[in-house]
Design a protein around this motif. Structure first.
Motif, PDB file in Angstrom:
ATOM      1  N   ALA A  80       0.812  -1.220   0.000  1.00 34.93           N
ATOM      2  CA  ALA A  80       0.000   0.000   0.000  1.00 34.93           C
ATOM      3  C   ALA A  80       0.842   1.265   0.000  1.00 34.93           C
ATOM      4  O   ALA A  80       0.514   2.236  -0.692  1.00 34.93           O
ATOM      5  N   LEU A  81       1.936   1.279   0.747  1.00 34.63           N
ATOM      6  CA  LEU A  81       2.747   2.490   0.822  1.00 34.63           C
ATOM      7  C   LEU A  81       3.414   2.815  -0.522  1.00 34.63           C
ATOM      8  O   LEU A  81       3.347   3.971  -0.977  1.00 34.63           O
ATOM      9  N   PRO A  82       4.056   1.857  -1.201  1.00 36.55           N
ATOM     10  CA  PRO A  82       4.562   2.164  -2.544  1.00 36.55           C
ATOM     11  C   PRO A  82       3.463   2.586  -3.515  1.00 36.55           C
ATOM     12  O   PRO A  82       3.692   3.440  -4.381  1.00 36.55           O
ATOM     13  N   LEU A 156      13.882   2.412  -9.714  1.00 34.82           N
ATOM     14  CA  LEU A 156      12.977   2.081 -10.814  1.00 34.82           C
ATOM     15  C   LEU A 156      11.622   2.749 -10.641  1.00 34.82           C
ATOM     16  O   LEU A 156      11.032   3.251 -11.605  1.00 34.82           O
ATOM     17  N   GLN A 157      11.122   2.771  -9.403  1.00 32.09           N
ATOM     18  CA  GLN A 157       9.825   3.400  -9.169  1.00 32.09           C
ATOM     19  C   GLN A 157       9.896   4.900  -9.451  1.00 32.09           C
ATOM     20  O   GLN A 157       8.970   5.470 -10.041  1.00 32.09           O
ATOM     21  N   LEU A 158      10.978   5.540  -9.033  1.00 23.90           N
ATOM     22  CA  LEU A 158      11.124   6.969  -9.289  1.00 23.90           C
ATOM     23  C   LEU A 158      11.170   7.252 -10.790  1.00 23.90           C
ATOM     24  O   LEU A 158      10.504   8.171 -11.284  1.00 23.90           O
ATOM     25  N   ALA A 159      11.952   6.463 -11.526  1.00 22.72           N
ATOM     26  CA  ALA A 159      12.052   6.652 -12.977  1.00 22.72           C
ATOM     27  C   ALA A 159      10.711   6.406 -13.656  1.00 22.72           C
ATOM     28  O   ALA A 159      10.295   7.157 -14.554  1.00 22.72           O
ATOM     29  N   LEU A 160      10.015   5.355 -13.224  1.00 22.94           N
ATOM     30  CA  LEU A 160       8.710   5.030 -13.800  1.00 22.94           C
ATOM     31  C   LEU A 160       7.711   6.151 -13.553  1.00 22.94           C
ATOM     32  O   LEU A 160       6.963   6.557 -14.457  1.00 22.94           O
ATOM     33  N   PRO A 214       1.545  -1.123 -14.080  1.00 21.81           N
ATOM     34  CA  PRO A 214       2.998  -0.978 -14.043  1.00 21.81           C
ATOM     35  C   PRO A 214       3.613  -1.161 -12.665  1.00 21.81           C
ATOM     36  O   PRO A 214       4.833  -1.334 -12.556  1.00 21.81           O
ATOM     37  N   MET A 215       2.796  -1.149 -11.613  1.00 23.42           N
ATOM     38  CA  MET A 215       3.330  -1.299 -10.261  1.00 23.42           C
ATOM     39  C   MET A 215       3.346  -2.745  -9.777  1.00 23.42           C
ATOM     40  O   MET A 215       3.892  -3.035  -8.709  1.00 23.42           O
ATOM     41  N   THR A 216       2.756  -3.660 -10.535  1.00 24.38           N
ATOM     42  CA  THR A 216       2.675  -5.044 -10.087  1.00 24.38           C
ATOM     43  C   THR A 216       4.058  -5.638  -9.835  1.00 24.38           C
ATOM     44  O   THR A 216       4.308  -6.271  -8.793  1.00 24.38           O
ATOM     45  N   GLY A 217       4.972  -5.469 -10.773  1.00 29.58           N
ATOM     46  CA  GLY A 217       6.306  -6.017 -10.604  1.00 29.58           C
ATOM     47  C   GLY A 217       7.019  -5.423  -9.403  1.00 29.58           C
ATOM     48  O   GLY A 217       7.645  -6.146  -8.612  1.00 29.58           O
ATOM     49  N   LEU A 218       6.936  -4.114  -9.244  1.00 27.55           N
ATOM     50  CA  LEU A 218       7.621  -3.458  -8.132  1.00 27.55           C
ATOM     51  C   LEU A 218       7.030  -3.866  -6.789  1.00 27.55           C
ATOM     52  O   LEU A 218       7.771  -4.085  -5.825  1.00 27.55           O
ATOM     53  N   GLN A 224       8.886  -9.456  -1.749  1.00 23.14           N
ATOM     54  CA  GLN A 224       9.960 -10.449  -1.648  1.00 23.14           C
ATOM     55  C   GLN A 224      11.027 -10.000  -0.662  1.00 23.14           C
ATOM     56  O   GLN A 224      11.488 -10.770   0.176  1.00 23.14           O
ATOM     57  N   VAL A 225      11.416  -8.733  -0.755  1.00 24.37           N
ATOM     58  CA  VAL A 225      12.503  -8.225   0.074  1.00 24.37           C
ATOM     59  C   VAL A 225      12.070  -8.068   1.531  1.00 24.37           C
ATOM     60  O   VAL A 225      12.748  -8.545   2.452  1.00 24.37           O
ATOM     61  N   LEU A 226      10.943  -7.399   1.755  1.00 19.86           N
ATOM     62  CA  LEU A 226      10.553  -7.035   3.114  1.00 19.86           C
ATOM     63  C   LEU A 226       9.848  -8.149   3.876  1.00 19.86           C
ATOM     64  O   LEU A 226       9.936  -8.208   5.105  1.00 19.86           O
ATOM     65  N   LEU A 227       9.135  -9.018   3.177  1.00 19.56           N
ATOM     66  CA  LEU A 227       8.395 -10.075   3.862  1.00 19.56           C
ATOM     67  C   LEU A 227       9.172 -11.379   3.938  1.00 19.56           C
ATOM     68  O   LEU A 227       8.988 -12.166   4.873  1.00 19.56           O
ATOM     69  N   GLN A 228      10.047 -11.626   2.970  1.00 22.02           N
ATOM     70  CA  GLN A 228      10.764 -12.902   2.942  1.00 22.02           C
ATOM     71  C   GLN A 228      12.279 -12.755   2.980  1.00 22.02           C
ATOM     72  O   GLN A 228      12.983 -13.746   3.099  1.00 22.02           O
ATOM     73  N   GLY A 229      12.755 -11.539   2.861  1.00 23.64           N
ATOM     74  CA  GLY A 229      14.197 -11.339   2.877  1.00 23.64           C
ATOM     75  C   GLY A 229      14.895 -11.971   1.689  1.00 23.64           C
ATOM     76  O   GLY A 229      16.061 -12.359   1.781  1.00 23.64           O
ATOM     77  N   ALA A 230      14.192 -12.064   0.555  1.00 26.36           N
ATOM     78  CA  ALA A 230      14.735 -12.712  -0.642  1.00 26.36           C
ATOM     79  C   ALA A 230      14.905 -11.695  -1.754  1.00 26.36           C
ATOM     80  O   ALA A 230      14.179 -10.692  -1.835  1.00 26.36           O
ATOM     81  N   TRP A 231      15.871 -11.960  -2.633  1.00 23.97           N
ATOM     82  CA  TRP A 231      16.078 -11.104  -3.786  1.00 23.97           C
ATOM     83  C   TRP A 231      14.910 -11.282  -4.756  1.00 23.97           C
ATOM     84  O   TRP A 231      14.480 -12.411  -5.006  1.00 23.97           O
ATOM     85  N   PRO A 232      14.349 -10.201  -5.303  1.00 24.64           N
ATOM     86  CA  PRO A 232      13.209 -10.321  -6.219  1.00 24.64           C
ATOM     87  C   PRO A 232      13.552 -11.191  -7.428  1.00 24.64           C
ATOM     88  O   PRO A 232      14.685 -11.157  -7.922  1.00 24.64           O
TER      89      PRO A 232
END
Length: 266
Positions: A80-82, A156-160, A214-218, A224-232
């Motif tokens: 939600a925040l992004p 990427l989000q800023l550029a998008l 366009p935000m689905t991927g981000l 992945q990063v914040l909930l699982q600590g994994a690289w996207p």
């Protein structure tokens, strides 16, 4: 592509002016308020805090199997925040040229400066909040190297946001209906992205619809990063880059075709 490169060059040459305009834009958002500069930060922060309080503390709602986390509020905050940052940057950037119409008629400034100002102002507000949320989620998975993926994700989000906002700003200058249409699309866009539900819970045959956002991927990357600590996964990067490339091509065509008429439209 040289057209977009020229626009970037204009922003870089006027970077000092852009910074001054951005600071004034941020200041204007809390002008006349009692809490001053804290207000633009408090609004989104209180919203995501309400998600956590209502869904995790009060109702203790849980997601099913296949979700990156079972706590609903914890899951909602990450997406939600992004999304709020995206909507704020795009909406303000879309109307930036219309709002600056009088100034552009009097001064031969590059129009891209005003869209950049609006998007950067949103970044100055939501960027620290996203980093604050990232720190709050560190205990969930530990400080793993995957946390570094937040840097390219935010970039990427800023550029998008910048490219999309400029595309929409030109279209809105030519046709004011674009503002209402995009406002509607942003209001329903949260339902067409894995923010309110995990991607795995969406019907597999219809998942392609989510990738039209366009935000689905981000959002997936942040989860992945914040909930699982994994690289996207690779899909996060190539889909986001594909969206960015598509928008750059559209912007290149729009800037080339509207250069002589843009100020008149305003």
């Amino acid at each position: 592509m040289m057209t977009v490169a020229n626009e970037l060059h204009s922003v870089w040459n006027a970077r000092a002016l852009v910074w001054v305009l951005t600071r004034r834009e941020v200041a204007s958002r809390h002008a006349g308020t009692a809490v001053g500069v804290l207000w633009p930060y408090l609004q989104p922060l209180l919203t995501v805090a309400a998600y956590y309080l209502v869904f995790d503390v009060v109702f203790r709602m849980r997601l099913g199997e296949g979700a990156p986390t079972h706590a609903v509020g914890t899951f909602l905050v990450v997406g939600a925040l992004p999304w709020m940052a995206f909507c704020d940057a795009v909406q303000r950037g879309m109307t930036s040229l219309i709002d600056a119409g009088g100034l552009l008629h009097k001064n031969p400034l590059p129009p891209v400066l005003f869209t950049t100002r609006a998007v950067l102002a949103s970044a100055l507000i939501y960027g620290p909040l996203l980093l604050l949320v990232a720190l709050a989620y560190v205990p969930a998975h530990g400080l793993r190297p995957a946390v570094l993926a937040l840097v390219p994700l935010l970039g990427l989000q800023l550029a998008l946001c910048l490219v999309l906002a400029y595309v929409l700003a030109i279209l809105a200058a030519a046709l004011r209906d674009v503002v209402q249409l995009v406002g509607f699309l942003l209001s329903v866009g949260i339902y067409l992205s894995p923010i309110l539900f995990p991607l795995s819970l969406f019907p597999e045959n219809w998942r392609w619809v989510l990738w039209l956002n366009p935000m689905t991927g981000l959002v997936q990357g942040y989860q992945q990063v914040l909930l699982q600590g994994a690289w996207p996964p690779a899909s996060v990067w190539w889909v986001s880059l594909a969206w960015l490339a598509l928008l750059v091509l559209a912007l290149n065509a729009l800037v080339a075709r509207s250069r002589d008429q843009l100020v008149d439209w305003l």
